[in-house]
Design an enzyme around this catalytic site. Structure first.
Site, PDB file in Angstrom:
ATOM      1  N   HIS A  27       7.808  -1.302   2.085  1.00  0.00           N
ATOM      2  CA  HIS A  27       7.486  -2.361   3.048  1.00  0.00           C
ATOM      3  C   HIS A  27       8.724  -2.607   3.921  1.00  0.00           C
ATOM      4  O   HIS A  27       9.821  -2.815   3.380  1.00  0.00           O
ATOM      5  CB  HIS A  27       7.202  -3.682   2.340  1.00  0.00           C
ATOM      6  CG  HIS A  27       6.036  -3.695   1.404  1.00  0.00           C
ATOM      7  ND1 HIS A  27       4.859  -4.320   1.704  1.00  0.00           N
ATOM      8  CD2 HIS A  27       5.879  -3.195   0.147  1.00  0.00           C
ATOM      9  CE1 HIS A  27       4.019  -4.208   0.674  1.00  0.00           C
ATOM     10  NE2 HIS A  27       4.615  -3.534  -0.290  1.00  0.00           N
ATOM     11  N   HIS A  74       5.004   3.330  -1.472  1.00  0.00           N
ATOM     12  CA  HIS A  74       5.142   2.765  -0.126  1.00  0.00           C
ATOM     13  C   HIS A  74       6.361   1.862  -0.056  1.00  0.00           C
ATOM     14  O   HIS A  74       6.699   1.178  -1.013  1.00  0.00           O
ATOM     15  CB  HIS A  74       3.892   1.999   0.307  1.00  0.00           C
ATOM     16  CG  HIS A  74       3.405   0.987  -0.686  1.00  0.00           C
ATOM     17  ND1 HIS A  74       2.711   1.339  -1.818  1.00  0.00           N
ATOM     18  CD2 HIS A  74       3.518  -0.353  -0.713  1.00  0.00           C
ATOM     19  CE1 HIS A  74       2.406   0.249  -2.497  1.00  0.00           C
ATOM     20  NE2 HIS A  74       2.893  -0.789  -1.865  1.00  0.00           N
TER      21      HIS A  74
HETATM   22  P1  DGP Z   1       2.094  -3.577  -2.935  1.00  0.00           P
HETATM   23  O1  DGP Z   1       1.792  -4.928  -3.486  1.00  0.00           O
HETATM   24  O2  DGP Z   1       3.595  -3.305  -2.858  1.00  0.00           O
HETATM   25  O3  DGP Z   1       1.343  -2.478  -3.661  1.00  0.00           O
HETATM   26  O4  DGP Z   1       1.584  -3.609  -1.423  1.00  0.00           O
HETATM   27  C1  DGP Z   1       0.392  -3.031  -0.992  1.00  0.00           C
HETATM   28  C2  DGP Z   1       0.204  -3.464   0.444  1.00  0.00           C
HETATM   29  O5  DGP Z   1      -0.800  -2.663   1.002  1.00  0.00           O
HETATM   30  C3  DGP Z   1      -0.236  -4.912   0.626  1.00  0.00           C
HETATM   31  O6  DGP Z   1       0.778  -5.631   1.318  1.00  0.00           O
HETATM   32  C4  DGP Z   1      -1.486  -4.836   1.470  1.00  0.00           C
HETATM   33  C5  DGP Z   1      -1.497  -3.409   1.962  1.00  0.00           C
HETATM   34  N1  DGP Z   1      -2.823  -2.826   2.069  1.00  0.00           N
HETATM   35  C6  DGP Z   1      -3.741  -2.723   1.077  1.00  0.00           C
HETATM   36  N2  DGP Z   1      -4.857  -2.130   1.534  1.00  0.00           N
HETATM   37  C7  DGP Z   1      -4.622  -1.832   2.849  1.00  0.00           C
HETATM   38  C8  DGP Z   1      -5.410  -1.214   3.863  1.00  0.00           C
HETATM   39  O7  DGP Z   1      -6.544  -0.789   3.678  1.00  0.00           O
HETATM   40  N3  DGP Z   1      -4.843  -1.109   5.087  1.00  0.00           N
HETATM   41  C9  DGP Z   1      -3.577  -1.563   5.358  1.00  0.00           C
HETATM   42  N4  DGP Z   1      -3.125  -1.415   6.593  1.00  0.00           N
HETATM   43  N5  DGP Z   1      -2.816  -2.151   4.417  1.00  0.00           N
HETATM   44  C10 DGP Z   1      -3.334  -2.292   3.185  1.00  0.00           C
END
Ligand code: DGP
Length: 140
Positions: free
Chosen positions: A103, A101
């Site tokens: 950001h 992903h």
């Molecule tokens: P990272 O630390 O780079 O793996 O970021 C993962 C991101 O994913 C974190 O900022 C929160 C987001 N995230 C985790 N679970 C969910 C979810 O169920 N829904 C959404 N919209 N975001 C999520």
């Protein structure tokens, strides 16, 4: 770090709700559940690669193609004029969801957004010559 579908695959499949902002055949984007600033968006390939180095060229191309367009829309919607794109790979590199992903994090005038304590040091040119040569060889 289980082997089943990641939480992001479940979001793509509609099993878990999200605030979707974009979808095409290969890419999906939605708002982060824990935003660093308003409009914090995650852009993901539908391909369930765990880290960027495992992603196919086709998915990488598809994500790269839409990142600028989604960034532009996020900026317009939030009123921000600056932003970071950050992409973490591996738990020690701050990855918590093991599905590639990107950001998109708007940097707001009040400071909300990404703050990175960069710890850099000047390049060692002898090491750099060797490393750049190794990387070039491995890319051939
Ligand atoms: P990272 O630390 O780079 O793996 O970021 C993962 C991101 O994913 C974190 O900022 C929160 C987001 N995230 C985790 N679970 C969910 C979810 O169920 N829904 C959404 N919209 N975001 C999520």
């Amino acid at each position: 770090m289980g082997d089943g579908p990641s939480i992001f695959t479940k979001i793509i499949q509609g099993e878990i709700p999200c605030h979707k902002v974009y979808e095409d055949d290969l890419v999906f984007a939605f708002l982060d559940i824990n935003p660093l600033s308003p409009g914090h968006t995650l852009v993901i390939p539908k391909e369930p690669a765990r880290t960027l180095d495992d992603l196919s060229d086709e998915s990488a191309q598809a994500v790269g193609r839409v990142l600028p367009r989604i960034s532009k829309a996020v900026l317009k919607a939030t009123g921000a004029s600056e932003f970071n794109v950050i992409q973490n790979n591996g738990p020690n590199a701050f990855q918590s969801v093991f599905h590639v992903h990107f950001h998109i994090v708007p940097k707001m005038e009040d400071g909300r957004g990404l703050s990175i304590p960069f710890k850099s040091s000047p390049i060692d040119h002898d090491d750099a010559a060797q490393l750049s040569s190794s990387i070039r060889d491995l890319l051939d």
